[in-house]
Structure formats: C-alpha cells, structure tokens
Design an enzyme around this catalytic site. Structure first.
Site, short mmCIF file in Angstrom:
data_model
loop_
_atom_site.label_atom_id
_atom_site.label_comp_id
_atom_site.label_asym_id
_atom_site.label_seq_id
_atom_site.Cartn_x
_atom_site.Cartn_y
_atom_site.Cartn_z
N SER A 17 -6.03 5.08 10.63
CA SER A 17 -5.49 4.22 9.57
C SER A 17 -5.89 2.77 9.81
O SER A 17 -5.56 2.18 10.84
CB SER A 17 -3.96 4.32 9.54
OG SER A 17 -3.44 3.36 8.64
N HIS A 41 -8.71 6.04 6.74
CA HIS A 41 -7.50 6.08 5.91
C HIS A 41 -7.11 4.65 5.53
O HIS A 41 -6.95 3.80 6.41
CB HIS A 41 -6.38 6.75 6.68
CG HIS A 41 -5.13 7.01 5.89
ND1 HIS A 41 -4.99 8.10 5.05
CD2 HIS A 41 -3.97 6.32 5.82
CE1 HIS A 41 -3.80 8.07 4.50
NE2 HIS A 41 -3.16 6.99 4.94
N ASP A 43 -4.24 2.43 3.67
CA ASP A 43 -2.89 2.38 3.14
C ASP A 43 -2.74 1.19 2.19
O ASP A 43 -3.04 0.04 2.56
CB ASP A 43 -1.87 2.24 4.27
CG ASP A 43 -1.74 3.52 5.08
OD1 ASP A 43 -1.47 4.56 4.47
OD2 ASP A 43 -1.91 3.46 6.31
N MET A 45 0.01 -0.80 -0.14
CA MET A 45 1.45 -1.00 -0.34
C MET A 45 1.70 -2.15 -1.31
O MET A 45 1.04 -3.18 -1.23
CB MET A 45 2.13 -1.29 1.00
CG MET A 45 1.84 -0.28 2.09
SD MET A 45 2.68 -0.73 3.63
CE MET A 45 1.95 0.46 4.75
N HIS A 75 -4.53 5.92 0.23
CA HIS A 75 -3.14 6.34 0.04
C HIS A 75 -2.39 5.24 -0.70
O HIS A 75 -2.14 4.17 -0.15
CB HIS A 75 -2.53 6.61 1.42
CG HIS A 75 -1.07 6.86 1.42
ND1 HIS A 75 -0.30 6.76 2.58
CD2 HIS A 75 -0.20 7.20 0.44
CE1 HIS A 75 0.95 7.02 2.29
NE2 HIS A 75 1.05 7.29 1.00
N MET A 77 0.78 3.65 -2.03
CA MET A 77 2.23 3.54 -1.97
C MET A 77 2.63 2.48 -2.97
O MET A 77 3.02 1.35 -2.61
CB MET A 77 2.67 3.18 -0.54
CG MET A 77 2.49 4.33 0.44
SD MET A 77 2.71 3.84 2.17
CE MET A 77 1.02 3.37 2.58
N MET A 146 4.25 12.87 4.70
CA MET A 146 4.64 11.72 5.51
C MET A 146 5.62 12.17 6.59
O MET A 146 6.65 12.78 6.30
CB MET A 146 5.29 10.65 4.64
CG MET A 146 4.35 9.99 3.63
SD MET A 146 2.90 9.20 4.41
CE MET A 146 3.70 8.01 5.49
N GLY A 151 5.78 2.53 4.82
CA GLY A 151 5.97 1.09 4.66
C GLY A 151 5.55 0.29 5.87
O GLY A 151 5.15 -0.86 5.74
N PHE A 152 5.63 0.90 7.04
CA PHE A 152 5.30 0.19 8.27
C PHE A 152 4.63 1.13 9.25
O PHE A 152 4.94 2.32 9.30
CB PHE A 152 6.55 -0.40 8.93
CG PHE A 152 7.27 -1.41 8.08
CD1 PHE A 152 6.88 -2.74 8.07
CD2 PHE A 152 8.32 -1.01 7.29
CE1 PHE A 152 7.54 -3.66 7.28
CE2 PHE A 152 8.99 -1.94 6.49
CZ PHE A 152 8.59 -3.27 6.49
N GLY A 153 3.72 0.59 10.06
CA GLY A 153 3.11 1.36 11.12
C GLY A 153 3.99 1.36 12.36
O GLY A 153 4.98 0.63 12.46
N ASP A 184 0.86 12.23 8.27
CA ASP A 184 0.71 10.81 8.57
C ASP A 184 2.03 10.22 9.04
O ASP A 184 3.04 10.29 8.33
CB ASP A 184 0.24 10.08 7.30
CG ASP A 184 0.09 8.58 7.48
OD1 ASP A 184 0.22 8.09 8.61
OD2 ASP A 184 -0.18 7.90 6.48
#
Length: 230
Positions: A17, A41, A43, A45, A75, A77, A146, A151-153, A184
């Site tokens: 990611s 990947h 992300d 948001m 991805h 979100m 998920m 929202g956060f790593g 993930d």
C-alpha cells in the site's frame, strides 16, 4: 497499454500500500520493493466516508505514466463513488474498487467501471455482513475484505473477518465465479500465512513493508514464509 493480470489464484499476490510509502519520495519507495511485489495498492480517502484524506486521480495518472507495466489497484474510500469514478477511470488503473456501504447504486457503479475497460471490485468493511455482496459478485473481478476499519494505516488485524473470506471462497466455488479475494489491514509477517491459508488470493500490506529498513528483503522473506521455506 494491455497488462497481464492473473486471476488463476495459483499463488498469493502481494500488493504493498502506497499509503505507507514516503509521499515525498514515492519513486524511491517503489524502487525499494526491488520487484518483489505483484500489484501497487493506492488508497483514496475523501475525509467524509473515512476520517482521513489521501491521494487522488493525479497520483494514479502519474503512476501509470511512470510505471506503465505496474498493476495499479485503486481502492476508493469515498462517498458517493459515482461522483469520483470518472476521473479515476481516466487515470487508467487496472482495478477500481468501491465500498458496498458507500452507494445505493452499486450495480450501476460497477457496470460503469467495466464499461470503461477497468476491472471492477467491491469492498466490505469489518462490520458489514458478507451477504450484502452476494447480489453483485458476478459483476466483479476482486472482492476486498477490510480487516481493519478503513481510514488509517498501522491498525491491528481483525481476525474475525476471516470467516467472510471463507464464505466468499465457498460462494465463488458454488457459483463457478472467478473473482479474487483480497484482504487489507493489519497484515505482516506474523499473520500473512494464516490469511493465505484461509483462502485469500491477494494481501495488502503497508507499514509492515514500507516501515522496514529493506522493503524488498521483507517481501522476499514473506514469500519464503508463505512457501514454507522458513
């Protein structure tokens, strides 16, 4: 440009990611993988569907230009995804995944992604029943489960979501479908084998890879663990 994408599920695919990469040295972070990855990947948001902001279509477009042969797994979100997908489709990703929780028009969104020549995917949050996906599984090439709340790593893996992976694999076999099951969240050397043995085809890992001194070596060691060589 056509890129070869395997859907045969012969071996686990690893998708680092980029959320955990150095945002000021993205190319250096990707180079540090030393080709030990399968997909990248991305992300996305919106600060609304999830409580954080991250990358947009400009990054995906830049990645495609710089790395024309990489498999880009994007991805979203975001809510609603139908307000965002066109700009991402213009950026030429390989996979574009949207959350079942984010739209009342999931069939329409997935159909549009396919219509534009991109592989559609659907995403499931930890608290959402897997049955909510069953009506659209014939439309997708990947299902992203998920294993943290998005929202956060850097969050801890929620082991209870593995029952959803089992259910998806069973549904796929019964209905003779070919989508990949991706997991993930909170994944790393300590649990990736468990997830692979549980039926996952693709794993997303962020800080467990980019947070190490040598991400390429980390991935190499993870592959050995999966293969039973260590």
């Amino acid at each position: 440009m056509a890129r070869q994408i395997s859907l045969d599920r012969k071996e686990l695919l690893i998708a680092p990611s980029l959320l955990s990469a150095d945002p000021l040295e993205m190319a250096t972070s990707i180079a540090s993988l030393k080709g030990q990855h399968d997909w990248l990947h991305v992300d996305v948001m919106d600060g609304h569907f999830v409580p954080n902001l991250s990358y947009g279509p400009a990054l995906v477009k830049a990645l495609r230009k710089r790395y024309p042969q990489e498999i880009l797994d994007v991805h979203l979100m975001v809510e609603p995804p139908e307000a965002f997908i066109e700009s991402f489709l213009d950026s030429d990703p390989d996979f574009l995944t949207v959350h079942v929780e984010a739209t009342a028009h999931l069939h329409r969104v997935l159909g549009r992604i396919r219509e534009r020549g991109v592989r559609p995917g659907v995403v499931l949050n930890p608290g959402t029943p897997v049955e909510s996906l069953f009506p659209v599984l014939h439309m997708v090439d990947v299902v992203l489960v998920m294993s943290v709340n998005p929202g956060f790593g850097g969050q801890s893996f929620l082991r209870e979501v593995m029952s959803k992976v089992t259910d998806l694999c069973r549904f796929r076999a019964v209905h003779n479908l070919s989508f990949l099951v991706e997991v993930d969240g909170g994944l790393g050397p300590s649990n990736v084998l468990e997830v692979a043995q549980g039926g996952a085809d693709v794993v997303v890992m962020g800080s467990a890879v980019f947070g190490t001194e040598d991400p390429g070596k980390t991935l190499e060691e993870i592959r050995k663990k999966i293969a039973g060589d260590s």
